[in-house]
Enzyme design. Structure first.
Site, PDB file in Angstrom:
ATOM      1  N   CYS A  42      32.773 -24.402  -7.243  1.00 53.62           N
ATOM      2  CA  CYS A  42      33.683 -25.136  -8.139  1.00 53.62           C
ATOM      3  C   CYS A  42      35.027 -25.398  -7.476  1.00 53.62           C
ATOM      4  O   CYS A  42      35.505 -26.530  -7.451  1.00 53.62           O
ATOM      5  CB  CYS A  42      33.872 -24.351  -9.442  1.00 53.62           C
ATOM      6  SG  CYS A  42      35.130 -25.066 -10.495  1.00 53.62           S
ATOM      7  N   CYS A  47      33.833 -28.948  -8.494  1.00 53.48           N
ATOM      8  CA  CYS A  47      34.629 -29.520  -9.600  1.00 53.48           C
ATOM      9  C   CYS A  47      36.062 -29.873  -9.213  1.00 53.48           C
ATOM     10  O   CYS A  47      36.545 -30.957  -9.525  1.00 53.48           O
ATOM     11  CB  CYS A  47      34.699 -28.544 -10.768  1.00 53.48           C
ATOM     12  SG  CYS A  47      33.236 -27.556 -11.029  1.00 53.48           S
ATOM     13  N   LYS A  50      36.488 -32.499  -6.385  1.00 52.16           N
ATOM     14  CA  LYS A  50      35.902 -33.728  -6.956  1.00 52.16           C
ATOM     15  C   LYS A  50      36.875 -34.396  -7.918  1.00 52.16           C
ATOM     16  O   LYS A  50      37.122 -35.591  -7.857  1.00 52.16           O
ATOM     17  CB  LYS A  50      34.582 -33.365  -7.649  1.00 52.16           C
ATOM     18  CG  LYS A  50      33.794 -34.489  -8.262  1.00 52.16           C
ATOM     19  CD  LYS A  50      34.132 -34.830  -9.677  1.00 52.16           C
ATOM     20  CE  LYS A  50      34.196 -33.706 -10.656  1.00 52.16           C
ATOM     21  NZ  LYS A  50      32.928 -33.173 -11.088  1.00 52.16           N
ATOM     22  N   TYR A  97      42.697 -16.843  -6.230  1.00 51.42           N
ATOM     23  CA  TYR A  97      41.480 -16.081  -6.578  1.00 51.42           C
ATOM     24  C   TYR A  97      41.501 -14.713  -5.916  1.00 51.42           C
ATOM     25  O   TYR A  97      41.214 -13.692  -6.534  1.00 51.42           O
ATOM     26  CB  TYR A  97      40.224 -16.864  -6.138  1.00 51.42           C
ATOM     27  CG  TYR A  97      39.652 -17.710  -7.244  1.00 51.42           C
ATOM     28  CD1 TYR A  97      38.420 -17.411  -7.817  1.00 51.42           C
ATOM     29  CD2 TYR A  97      40.352 -18.798  -7.738  1.00 51.42           C
ATOM     30  CE1 TYR A  97      37.902 -18.176  -8.846  1.00 51.42           C
ATOM     31  CE2 TYR A  97      39.843 -19.576  -8.764  1.00 51.42           C
ATOM     32  CZ  TYR A  97      38.622 -19.262  -9.307  1.00 51.42           C
ATOM     33  OH  TYR A  97      38.117 -20.016 -10.336  1.00 51.42           O
ATOM     34  N   TYR A 176      24.603 -36.093 -12.367  1.00 42.44           N
ATOM     35  CA  TYR A 176      26.061 -35.951 -12.395  1.00 42.44           C
ATOM     36  C   TYR A 176      26.696 -36.345 -11.055  1.00 42.44           C
ATOM     37  O   TYR A 176      27.626 -37.157 -10.983  1.00 42.44           O
ATOM     38  CB  TYR A 176      26.430 -34.479 -12.610  1.00 42.44           C
ATOM     39  CG  TYR A 176      26.348 -33.941 -14.002  1.00 42.44           C
ATOM     40  CD1 TYR A 176      25.134 -33.575 -14.567  1.00 42.44           C
ATOM     41  CD2 TYR A 176      27.501 -33.745 -14.741  1.00 42.44           C
ATOM     42  CE1 TYR A 176      25.067 -33.020 -15.832  1.00 42.44           C
ATOM     43  CE2 TYR A 176      27.455 -33.186 -16.017  1.00 42.44           C
ATOM     44  CZ  TYR A 176      26.233 -32.829 -16.554  1.00 42.44           C
ATOM     45  OH  TYR A 176      26.182 -32.286 -17.807  1.00 42.44           O
ATOM     46  N   GLU A 180      29.080 -39.587 -10.217  1.00 37.13           N
ATOM     47  CA  GLU A 180      30.493 -39.280  -9.965  1.00 37.13           C
ATOM     48  C   GLU A 180      30.907 -39.772  -8.579  1.00 37.13           C
ATOM     49  O   GLU A 180      31.948 -40.419  -8.422  1.00 37.13           O
ATOM     50  CB  GLU A 180      30.743 -37.771 -10.091  1.00 37.13           C
ATOM     51  CG  GLU A 180      30.664 -37.298 -11.536  1.00 37.13           C
ATOM     52  CD  GLU A 180      30.977 -35.816 -11.737  1.00 37.13           C
ATOM     53  OE1 GLU A 180      31.243 -35.428 -12.872  1.00 37.13           O
ATOM     54  OE2 GLU A 180      30.965 -35.044 -10.756  1.00 37.13           O
ATOM     55  N   GLY A 260      20.089 -33.116  -6.451  1.00 37.71           N
ATOM     56  CA  GLY A 260      19.972 -31.821  -7.120  1.00 37.71           C
ATOM     57  C   GLY A 260      20.442 -30.670  -6.262  1.00 37.71           C
ATOM     58  O   GLY A 260      20.785 -30.838  -5.093  1.00 37.71           O
ATOM     59  N   HIS A 434      47.509 -41.768 -34.562  1.00 36.21           N
ATOM     60  CA  HIS A 434      47.554 -43.197 -34.261  1.00 36.21           C
ATOM     61  C   HIS A 434      48.723 -43.539 -33.347  1.00 36.21           C
ATOM     62  O   HIS A 434      49.792 -42.961 -33.515  1.00 36.21           O
ATOM     63  CB  HIS A 434      47.690 -43.971 -35.577  1.00 36.21           C
ATOM     64  CG  HIS A 434      47.605 -45.440 -35.403  1.00 36.21           C
ATOM     65  ND1 HIS A 434      46.419 -46.077 -35.091  1.00 36.21           N
ATOM     66  CD2 HIS A 434      48.557 -46.403 -35.471  1.00 36.21           C
ATOM     67  CE1 HIS A 434      46.658 -47.377 -34.987  1.00 36.21           C
ATOM     68  NE2 HIS A 434      47.943 -47.600 -35.215  1.00 36.21           N
ATOM     69  N   GLU A 439      41.127 -41.325 -32.640  1.00 35.60           N
ATOM     70  CA  GLU A 439      41.201 -41.460 -34.097  1.00 35.60           C
ATOM     71  C   GLU A 439      39.914 -42.056 -34.670  1.00 35.60           C
ATOM     72  O   GLU A 439      39.584 -41.852 -35.839  1.00 35.60           O
ATOM     73  CB  GLU A 439      42.423 -42.276 -34.520  1.00 35.60           C
ATOM     74  CG  GLU A 439      42.387 -43.733 -34.150  1.00 35.60           C
ATOM     75  CD  GLU A 439      43.680 -44.452 -34.549  1.00 35.60           C
ATOM     76  OE1 GLU A 439      44.042 -44.426 -35.732  1.00 35.60           O
ATOM     77  OE2 GLU A 439      44.329 -45.038 -33.659  1.00 35.60           O
TER      78      GLU A 439
END
Ligand code: NDP
Length: 459
Positions: A42, A47, A50, A97, A176, A180, A260, A434, A439
């Protein structure tokens, strides 16, 4: 020499890191072993980079409408700047991390781990870790079909490090990653062709989303070829000559497989501990992520459940609660909101119209398409789509599918009331914000149509 831990986690991605930190915070003595970079797919090559590329690829659309708002833009794009800034940001996140793990009292190893028994792990650099529990969180890797010349094609891993942007690219796949990256490359000015073996992209998504994205990609100049299969790749000057199974040939600057991902379970020593895998190689686990070996658990993509970062994180947290907090915890897989960062963006949660019609005798479909306000001055024709599917008998919202700007952000919020079994009347009770696109979710008055026993009828 061997050290003894309550938990040894193999894999420093989203699921492994969450499990390690939470277990340590619950008092366990924890070690984590990662052979590449902390952060996992990720953060390092999924993610996060990307999404940064997605932002980069969307500027031309803004430049396109800018003159209608009075702006004149003379823009040019530099791939190297994007790569360098992306790499800097990824390195920053990787450090965070590591710091968070360290701060939780977890011992970090930069090494390759192999399971040598139900309670032991050996490190490539030497040494053994003894563990009361082992958690496998090794993720997955892109899979390339076994065709001649496959090594000439790239995957998403390499797409994040291309030395130069090719002038043309062929992307194979219809999921996906394929859609993308097709929109990223085309947004950055690369002449893009997507080939897919099936008959329409995004198999399993609601048909209006699939058709909507198909025509939007077409509008953006992405060539879509269905029923295509790459059978061979050969070097052709600076490019790659592609042979398709039906005989056609064409040369592209680059070829990307988005066909995949497979679980990373090879050479992990799983057999030594009697850990069962399924036919895809994924580790078989129960609802508490426990494998066929009672001391070994697995979370995230390596289990072949839902290959999504937030799911891996939840599985990691549930593991820690179950094993180190005496609170058996499972993950709800029945309502997973997800976004596809194509252009237009997609957000989806709950059942597609097809699945809802199979499960419920009668459903109501509320569907609206409109031009997002940002396009009105320029006359740009891109449409936004919102679709709500409800059970006729109860009014319960069964599915929500959004395509257009902000779809990913919106779907996160829609998932909350849907998880509480909200009805259409509950949605309508909310006062609209709005002017927004969202909405429409609370102002859709009458169903567009009804589906009864699989037949579309007037509502
Ligand atoms: P997907 O499973 O979504 O798509 C794989 C695609 O490749 C499918 O269209 C499939 O076709 C096709 N394919 C599979 N095998 C072959 C083959 N041998 N030859 C030709 N085509 C083939 O995988 P992705 O790689 O796109 O993504 C992996 C997972 O990562 C996703 O399922 C998702 O869970 C996650 N992900 C999530 C993202 C997000 O949340 N935004 C972004 C990226 C990834 P067919 O449809 O016929 O099976």
């Amino acid at each position: 020499m061997s050290d003894t831990y309550d938990l040894v986690v193999i894999g420093g991605g989203s699921g492994g890191v969450r499990a390690a930190r939470m277990s340590a915070q619950l008092g366990a003595k924890v070690a984590i072993v990662e052979e590449y970079r902390y952060g996992g797919t990720c953060v390092i090559r999924g993610c996060v980079p990307k999404k940064l590329f997605v932002y980069a690829s969307r500027f031309p659309d803004l430049f396109d409408v800018a003159p209608s708002f009075g702006w004149q833009v003379d823009a040019s794009f530099d791939w190297q700047t994007l790569l360098a800034n992306k790499d800097k940001e990824i390195a920053r996140l990787e450090k965070i991390y590591e710091t968070l793990l360290d701060g939780s009292g977890v011992t970090l190893f930069h090494d390759r781990a192999t399971i040598t028994g139900p309670n032991s792990v050996s490190l490539k650099s030497g040494g053994t870790l003894e563990a009361r529990h082992i958690l496998v969180a090794t993720g997955g890797s892109p899979f390339k079909p076994a065709i001649e010349g496959a090594e000439l094609g790239i995957t998403s891993n390499e797409a994040f490090h291309l030395e130069t942007l090719p002038k043309t690219i062929l992307v194979e796949g219809g999921g996906y990653i394929a859609v993308e990256f097709a929109t990223i490359f085309s947004g950055l000015g690369v002449d893009t062709t997507l080939v897919y073996r099936g008959d329409r992209i995004l198999r399993g998504f609601d048909h209006d989303i699939r058709e909507g994205l198909e025509s939007a990609l077409h509008e953006r100049g992405v060539r879509l070829r269905y029923g295509y299969h790459i059978s061979k790749l050969e070097k052709d000057g600076e490019g790659v000559c592609v042979s398709f199974s039906h005989g056609e040939e064409a040369t592209f600057g680059a070829v990307m497989f988005a066909t995949g991902r497979h679980p990373n379970t090879d050479d992990l020593g799983l057999e030594a501990a009697g850990v069962d895998r399924d036919q895809t190689g994924a580790i078989v686990v129960d609802a508490y992520s426990r494998s066929s070996c009672p001391s070994i658990y697995a979370v995230g993509d390596v289990t072949g459940r839902a290959a999504l970062t937030p799911v891996a994180i939840r599985e990691g947290a549930a593991f820690a609660q179950t094993v180190f907090n005496n609170t058996p915890t499972t993950v709800p897989y029945d309502l997973i909101p997800t976004a596809v960062f194509s252009e237009p963006e997609i957000g989806t949660v709950g059942l597609s119209e097809e699945r809802a019609a199979e499960r419920y005798r009668s459903i109501d479909v509320y569907l609206t398409r409109f031009r997002p306000m940002i396009n009105t001055l320029s006359g740009r024709q891109d449409k936004m789509m919102l679709k709500l599917i409800t059970e006729t008998a109860t009014g319960r919202v069964l599915g929500c599918h959004i395509m257009g700007p902000g779809a990913g952000e919106m779907i996160q919020l829609v998932a909350i009331p849907m998880g509480m079994n909200a009805t259409k009347a509950d949605f309508d009770h909310a006062i609209a914000v709005h002017p927004t696109a969202a909405e429409e979710l609370v102002t859709l008055k009458a169903p567009s149509y009804r589906v009864v026993d699989g037949e579309k009828v007037a509502a």
